[in-house]
Design an enzyme around this catalytic site. Structure first.
Site, PDB file in Angstrom:
ATOM      1  N   SER A   1      17.669  49.331 -25.642  1.00  0.00           N
ATOM      2  CA  SER A   1      16.578  49.697 -25.486  1.00  0.00           C
ATOM      3  C   SER A   1      14.982  50.107 -25.277  1.00  0.00           C
ATOM      4  O   SER A   1      14.797  48.576 -25.500  1.00  0.00           O
ATOM      5  CB  SER A   1      17.356  50.907 -27.201  1.00  0.00           C
ATOM      6  OG  SER A   1      16.023  51.247 -27.471  1.00  0.00           O
TER       7      SER A   1
ATOM      8  N   TYR B   1      15.489  47.379 -35.529  1.00  0.00           N
ATOM      9  CA  TYR B   1      16.426  47.736 -34.015  1.00  0.00           C
ATOM     10  C   TYR B   1      15.737  47.464 -33.278  1.00  0.00           C
ATOM     11  O   TYR B   1      16.787  47.051 -32.530  1.00  0.00           O
ATOM     12  CB  TYR B   1      16.858  49.292 -34.110  1.00  0.00           C
ATOM     13  CG  TYR B   1      17.384  50.205 -33.074  1.00  0.00           C
ATOM     14  CD1 TYR B   1      18.588  49.938 -32.792  1.00  0.00           C
ATOM     15  CD2 TYR B   1      16.250  50.765 -32.230  1.00  0.00           C
ATOM     16  CE1 TYR B   1      19.476  50.759 -31.856  1.00  0.00           C
ATOM     17  CE2 TYR B   1      17.041  51.719 -31.001  1.00  0.00           C
ATOM     18  CZ  TYR B   1      18.566  51.650 -30.835  1.00  0.00           C
ATOM     19  OH  TYR B   1      19.128  51.907 -29.704  1.00  0.00           O
TER      20      TYR B   1
HETATM   21  P1  NAP Z   1      25.613  56.782 -31.200  1.00  0.00           P
HETATM   22  O1  NAP Z   1      25.378  58.846 -30.019  1.00  0.00           O
HETATM   23  O2  NAP Z   1      25.599  57.430 -32.255  1.00  0.00           O
HETATM   24  O3  NAP Z   1      26.961  56.509 -30.275  1.00  0.00           O
HETATM   25  C1  NAP Z   1      27.421  55.552 -30.842  1.00  0.00           C
HETATM   26  C2  NAP Z   1      28.556  54.905 -30.937  1.00  0.00           C
HETATM   27  O4  NAP Z   1      28.949  53.669 -31.131  1.00  0.00           O
HETATM   28  C3  NAP Z   1      29.009  56.195 -31.774  1.00  0.00           C
HETATM   29  O5  NAP Z   1      30.595  56.772 -31.182  1.00  0.00           O
HETATM   30  C4  NAP Z   1      30.359  55.299 -32.820  1.00  0.00           C
HETATM   31  O6  NAP Z   1      30.762  55.690 -33.693  1.00  0.00           O
HETATM   32  C5  NAP Z   1      30.378  53.895 -32.413  1.00  0.00           C
HETATM   33  N1  NAP Z   1      29.671  52.761 -33.024  1.00  0.00           N
HETATM   34  C6  NAP Z   1      28.846  52.935 -33.933  1.00  0.00           C
HETATM   35  N2  NAP Z   1      28.733  51.096 -34.865  1.00  0.00           N
HETATM   36  C7  NAP Z   1      30.276  50.361 -34.253  1.00  0.00           C
HETATM   37  C8  NAP Z   1      30.774  49.400 -34.784  1.00  0.00           C
HETATM   38  N3  NAP Z   1      30.688  48.448 -35.425  1.00  0.00           N
HETATM   39  N4  NAP Z   1      32.105  50.109 -33.933  1.00  0.00           N
HETATM   40  C9  NAP Z   1      32.476  50.408 -33.367  1.00  0.00           C
HETATM   41  N5  NAP Z   1      31.897  51.616 -33.247  1.00  0.00           N
HETATM   42  C10 NAP Z   1      30.352  52.063 -33.517  1.00  0.00           C
HETATM   43  O7  NAP Z   1      24.618  56.369 -30.307  1.00  0.00           O
HETATM   44  P2  NAP Z   1      23.933  56.809 -27.913  1.00  0.00           P
HETATM   45  O8  NAP Z   1      22.980  57.301 -27.951  1.00  0.00           O
HETATM   46  O9  NAP Z   1      25.818  57.616 -27.562  1.00  0.00           O
HETATM   47  O10 NAP Z   1      23.517  55.070 -28.169  1.00  0.00           O
HETATM   48  C11 NAP Z   1      24.829  54.580 -27.019  1.00  0.00           C
HETATM   49  C12 NAP Z   1      23.927  52.913 -26.823  1.00  0.00           C
HETATM   50  O11 NAP Z   1      22.811  52.892 -26.127  1.00  0.00           O
HETATM   51  C13 NAP Z   1      23.722  52.260 -28.573  1.00  0.00           C
HETATM   52  O12 NAP Z   1      23.867  51.583 -28.544  1.00  0.00           O
HETATM   53  C14 NAP Z   1      22.052  52.478 -28.395  1.00  0.00           C
HETATM   54  O13 NAP Z   1      21.816  51.745 -29.667  1.00  0.00           O
HETATM   55  C15 NAP Z   1      21.651  52.317 -27.019  1.00  0.00           C
HETATM   56  N6  NAP Z   1      20.425  53.756 -27.031  1.00  0.00           N
HETATM   57  C16 NAP Z   1      20.181  54.712 -27.422  1.00  0.00           C
HETATM   58  C17 NAP Z   1      19.688  55.458 -27.882  1.00  0.00           C
HETATM   59  C18 NAP Z   1      19.438  56.880 -27.430  1.00  0.00           C
HETATM   60  O14 NAP Z   1      17.965  58.131 -27.347  1.00  0.00           O
HETATM   61  N7  NAP Z   1      19.878  57.788 -27.209  1.00  0.00           N
HETATM   62  C19 NAP Z   1      17.918  54.697 -26.962  1.00  0.00           C
HETATM   63  C20 NAP Z   1      17.852  53.527 -26.495  1.00  0.00           C
HETATM   64  C21 NAP Z   1      19.109  53.047 -26.402  1.00  0.00           C
HETATM   65  P3  NAP Z   1      31.406  55.981 -35.280  1.00  0.00           P
HETATM   66  O15 NAP Z   1      30.310  56.755 -35.564  1.00  0.00           O
HETATM   67  O16 NAP Z   1      32.812  56.101 -35.294  1.00  0.00           O
HETATM   68  O17 NAP Z   1      31.093  54.545 -35.882  1.00  0.00           O
END
Ligand code: NAP
Length: 242
Positions: A137, A151
């Site tokens: 991130s 985070y």
């Molecule tokens: P999201 O919509 O919250 O999705 C995260 C996914 O990870 C969910 O399906 C969740 O499933 C799963 N997950 C969380 N903990 C887990 C675990 N211990 N084991 C297996 N699955 C797990 O998040 P996103 O925004 O798509 O983010 C994806 C990645 O990009 C993350 O690493 C996040 O930190 C990074 N990121 C996102 C953003 C942003 O603005 N969206 C920015 C920077 C970085 P459950 O709900 O079933 O736990």
């Protein structure tokens, strides 16, 4: 070579978009989920309807035994994993560091850094030739003050892990890179306590808008592909200039 991709946390958001794109590109895809079974199974059905190959496997990737079982199960159902996307991640309610409990700090590290370590280690043990992409991130550079320093610190660990492992595996034909998203429209912001966070901050971004999960997926897929054959240890920002 049959390309078999394991995407962690792929039931929604960036992980789901990545799994869909990789399936279109011809990968057999293992969709990992932790609790959202229905969403993961819907995604499998959608990929299969489009002629792709996918399976869903439940595992909490912050737990060692679950990660080993996940790789075993992916191998049993599809064949040995050749490409890994460490996408699973989580953040918790916005807070200043002074108000943060140790338990929450440790939970954040477990969800974002330990999970990445465990899956990277398993991939390093098993993948003979292929690639890994870790989801970091831009918070790792910005520090996420007043919101999620825990985070940001965990994603800093992901960056270091990416750099070091890339060097360890360079000679064995496995490339390791990271993608660093900025503000992307997913449900992660609601988990942090502010569903409208991307819209609140969008006008302050150089490109004037938040990003879509599909735009992040494109960068992940490119880093996994042979088109990025001379790229390892790199962190690619997908952040609209943030
Ligand atoms: P999201 O919509 O919250 O999705 C995260 C996914 O990870 C969910 O399906 C969740 O499933 C799963 N997950 C969380 N903990 C887990 C675990 N211990 N084991 C297996 N699955 C797990 O998040 P996103 O925004 O798509 O983010 C994806 C990645 O990009 C993350 O690493 C996040 O930190 C990074 N990121 C996102 C953003 C942003 O603005 N969206 C920015 C920077 C970085 P459950 O709900 O079933 O736990």
């Amino acid at each position: 070579m049959t390309k078999i991709a394991l995407v962690t946390g792929a039931s929604r958001g960036i992980g789901a978009a990545t799994a869909k794109l990789l399936a279109v590109q011809g990968y057999a895809v293992c969709i990992n989920y932790r609790v959202q079974k229905e969403l993961a199974e819907q995604l499998v059905t959608q990929i299969q309807a489009g002629g792709g190959k996918a399976v869903a496997v439940q595992a909490d990737v912050s737990l060692e035994a679950d990660v080993i079982r996940l790789f075993d199960e992916a191998e049993r159902l599809l064949g040995p994993v050749t490409h890994l996307v460490n996408n699973a991640g989580a953040l918790f309610r916005q807070s200043r560091l002074v108000d943060m409990e140790l338990e929450r700090f440790n939970r954040t590290l477990q969800a974002n850094a330990t999970s990445c370590f465990l899956c990277c280690r398993e991939a390093a043990r098993r993948i003979k030739q292929g690639a890994i992409v870790n989801l970091s991130s831009v918070a790792a550079q910005l520090g996420a003050p007043f919101e999620y320093i825990d985070y940001a610190a965990a994603k800093g660990a992901v960056n270091s892990l990416t750099k070091g492992l890339a060097k360890e595996l360079a000679g064995q034909g496995v490339r390791v890179n990271a993608v660093s998203p900025g503000l992307i429209y997913t449900d992660i912001h609601a988990d942090g306590g502010e569903p409208g966070r991307v819209d609140r901050l969008a006008s302050q971004l150089p490109m004037g808008r938040g990003g879509q999960p599909e735009e992040v997926a494109q960068a992940v897929a490119w880093l996994l592909s042979d088109e990025a054959s001379y790229i390892t240890g790199t962190i690619v920002d997908v952040a609209g200039g943030r």
